[in-house]
Scaffold this active site. Structure first.
Site, PDB file in Angstrom:
ATOM      1  N   ASP A  17       0.853  -1.077  -0.204  1.00 22.04           N
ATOM      2  CA  ASP A  17      -0.332   0.039  -0.124  1.00 22.04           C
ATOM      3  C   ASP A  17       1.353   1.003   0.140  1.00 22.04           C
ATOM      4  O   ASP A  17       2.233   1.515   0.169  1.00 22.04           O
ATOM      5  CB  ASP A  17      -1.135   0.274   1.097  1.00 22.04           C
ATOM      6  CG  ASP A  17      -1.895   0.957   0.974  1.00 22.04           C
ATOM      7  OD1 ASP A  17      -2.753   1.398  -0.296  1.00 22.04           O
ATOM      8  OD2 ASP A  17      -2.090   1.980   2.064  1.00 22.04           O
ATOM      9  N   SER A  18      -0.025   2.460  -0.475  1.00 23.36           N
ATOM     10  CA  SER A  18       1.249   3.664  -0.596  1.00 23.36           C
ATOM     11  C   SER A  18       1.580   4.192   0.684  1.00 23.36           C
ATOM     12  O   SER A  18       2.052   4.674   1.136  1.00 23.36           O
ATOM     13  CB  SER A  18       0.114   4.699  -1.084  1.00 23.36           C
ATOM     14  OG  SER A  18      -0.834   4.519  -0.904  1.00 23.36           O
ATOM     15  N   CYS A  80      -4.369  -1.117  -1.854  1.00 26.14           N
ATOM     16  CA  CYS A  80      -4.421  -0.207  -2.462  1.00 26.14           C
ATOM     17  C   CYS A  80      -5.420   0.238  -3.678  1.00 26.14           C
ATOM     18  O   CYS A  80      -4.851  -0.252  -4.813  1.00 26.14           O
ATOM     19  CB  CYS A  80      -2.846   0.474  -2.458  1.00 26.14           C
ATOM     20  SG  CYS A  80      -2.887   2.376  -3.068  1.00 26.14           S
ATOM     21  N   GLU A 165      -5.369   9.115   8.655  1.00 25.90           N
ATOM     22  CA  GLU A 165      -3.848   8.991   8.905  1.00 25.90           C
ATOM     23  C   GLU A 165      -3.428  10.300  10.054  1.00 25.90           C
ATOM     24  O   GLU A 165      -2.215   9.606  10.837  1.00 25.90           O
ATOM     25  CB  GLU A 165      -3.192   9.178   7.724  1.00 25.90           C
ATOM     26  CG  GLU A 165      -2.894   8.401   7.158  1.00 25.90           C
ATOM     27  CD  GLU A 165      -2.055   8.061   5.945  1.00 25.90           C
ATOM     28  OE1 GLU A 165      -1.510   9.215   5.895  1.00 25.90           O
ATOM     29  OE2 GLU A 165      -1.965   6.525   5.190  1.00 25.90           O
ATOM     30  N   CYS A 199     -11.570   3.064  -0.677  1.00 22.38           N
ATOM     31  CA  CYS A 199     -10.114   3.436  -0.186  1.00 22.38           C
ATOM     32  C   CYS A 199     -10.000   2.371   1.206  1.00 22.38           C
ATOM     33  O   CYS A 199     -10.540   2.300   1.880  1.00 22.38           O
ATOM     34  CB  CYS A 199      -9.948   5.029  -0.104  1.00 22.38           C
ATOM     35  SG  CYS A 199      -8.992   5.277   1.000  1.00 22.38           S
ATOM     36  N   HIS A 201      -8.693   2.802   3.669  1.00 23.79           N
ATOM     37  CA  HIS A 201      -8.731   3.628   4.933  1.00 23.79           C
ATOM     38  C   HIS A 201     -10.179   3.849   5.566  1.00 23.79           C
ATOM     39  O   HIS A 201     -10.342   4.375   6.181  1.00 23.79           O
ATOM     40  CB  HIS A 201      -8.230   5.338   4.956  1.00 23.79           C
ATOM     41  CG  HIS A 201      -6.553   5.409   4.588  1.00 23.79           C
ATOM     42  ND1 HIS A 201      -6.211   4.606   3.682  1.00 23.79           N
ATOM     43  CD2 HIS A 201      -5.658   5.961   5.266  1.00 23.79           C
ATOM     44  CE1 HIS A 201      -4.550   4.719   3.432  1.00 23.79           C
ATOM     45  NE2 HIS A 201      -3.870   5.830   5.005  1.00 23.79           N
TER      46      HIS A 201
END
Length: 280
Positions: A17-18, A80, A165, A199, A201
């Site tokens: 993942d990024s 991702c 994040e 996504c 996240h």
């Protein structure tokens, strides 16, 4: 062009993942595949990918995939959405035949799109994602392979990843942006009955997402979908499964500060992480 190292030896499954979002996918893998070995690589030094060009996302993703190959990985999951949308097809079609045609790279867009098709009742589907994922049109293309007449409405949510994040998932700011973006989505198509969180996240914002999503709308998070897809893939491809080591281990690598990664990972995982710094 240098050949990939560790061409014949067995190795762990790679999860890329990024940044941190792919940890929500990894967490499902660890629950569903307790005997398997995994390596997680977060390209935190160059995140976010969501606002970068197709070419940069492709270059960064390929570089990370080849690094995982050199570490003995035979199967890489791009956990991702942006990398899956902007880089996966090129890597599969152009790069794997040149580097090592026996290795595999899979993404998260196709299994998520396929599951959405199985869930929707009226073929009105909503997609929430980063700017890069939305601009790629990947979800629309994949969904329409199964449902050519589907009405797919996308909404870019550029503030959601930074909020997660920065551990602001339950803040007033998160409430504002989630409410705003969902209102924009449903104002464009009030008939949506299925919503993809495009996504990795976004599951951490689930309480707010459910708060501002009509009750009849089914919200699909990717972790369980991608994990079930991986299980099916390994059953259908025993030659790949045989190349996966099974000692129940998991190692973490980051291109940024390990200390920073370890602290942030605690937001996504319920166990402590000790990561290592990876240099390209």
């Amino acid at each position: 062009m240098e050949p990939v190292k560790n061409a014949s030896s067995k190795g762990p499954i790679g999860v890329f993942d990024s940044g941190y979002g792919g940890l929500t996918i990894l967490n499902e893998f660890l629950n569903d595949f307790p005997d398997y070995d995994f390596i997680y690589l977060g390209d935190n030094a160059r995140t976010p990918y969501g606002t970068r060009s197709f070419e940069m996302v492709y270059q960064y993703t390929l570089q990370s995939v080849l690094k995982l190959f050199d570490m003995g990985v035979h199967l890489v999951i791009l956990a991702c959405n942006t990398a899956s949308a902007k880089a996966l097809r090129t890597i599969q079609q152009r790069d794997l035949p040149r580097y090592d045609a026996t290795r595999r790279v899979l993404g998260v867009v196709r299994p998520s799109a396929e599951q959405t098709v199985n869930v929707t009742q009226n073929r009105h589907i909503g997609i929430l994602g980063t700017t890069g994922t939305v601009q790629s049109m990947s979800y629309i293309l994949e969904i329409r392979k199964f449902l050519p007449d589907a009405v797919v409405t996308q909404q870019a949510c550029p503030m959601w990843v930074p909020l997660v994040e920065n551990n602001e998932s339950d803040s007033e700011g998160a409430d504002f942006f989630v409410r705003r973006d969902l209102n924009l989505l449903f104002s464009r198509d009030s008939k949506i009955d299925t919503l993809i969180l495009g996504c990795t996240h976004y599951p951490l914002l689930m309480p707010l997402i459910q708060k501002y999503t009509p009750e009849h709308v089914k919200v699909l998070s990717q972790g369980k979908i991608v994990s079930a897809s991986l299980k099916d893939y390994l059953l259908r491809h025993p030659e790949i499964d045989k190349k996966c080591t099974k000692n129940g281990t998991c190692r973490f690598f980051t291109t940024e500060s390990p200390e920073k990664f370890d602290e942030a990972a605690s937001v996504f995982l319920d166990f402590p992480v000790k990561s290592e710094r990876l240099h390209f």
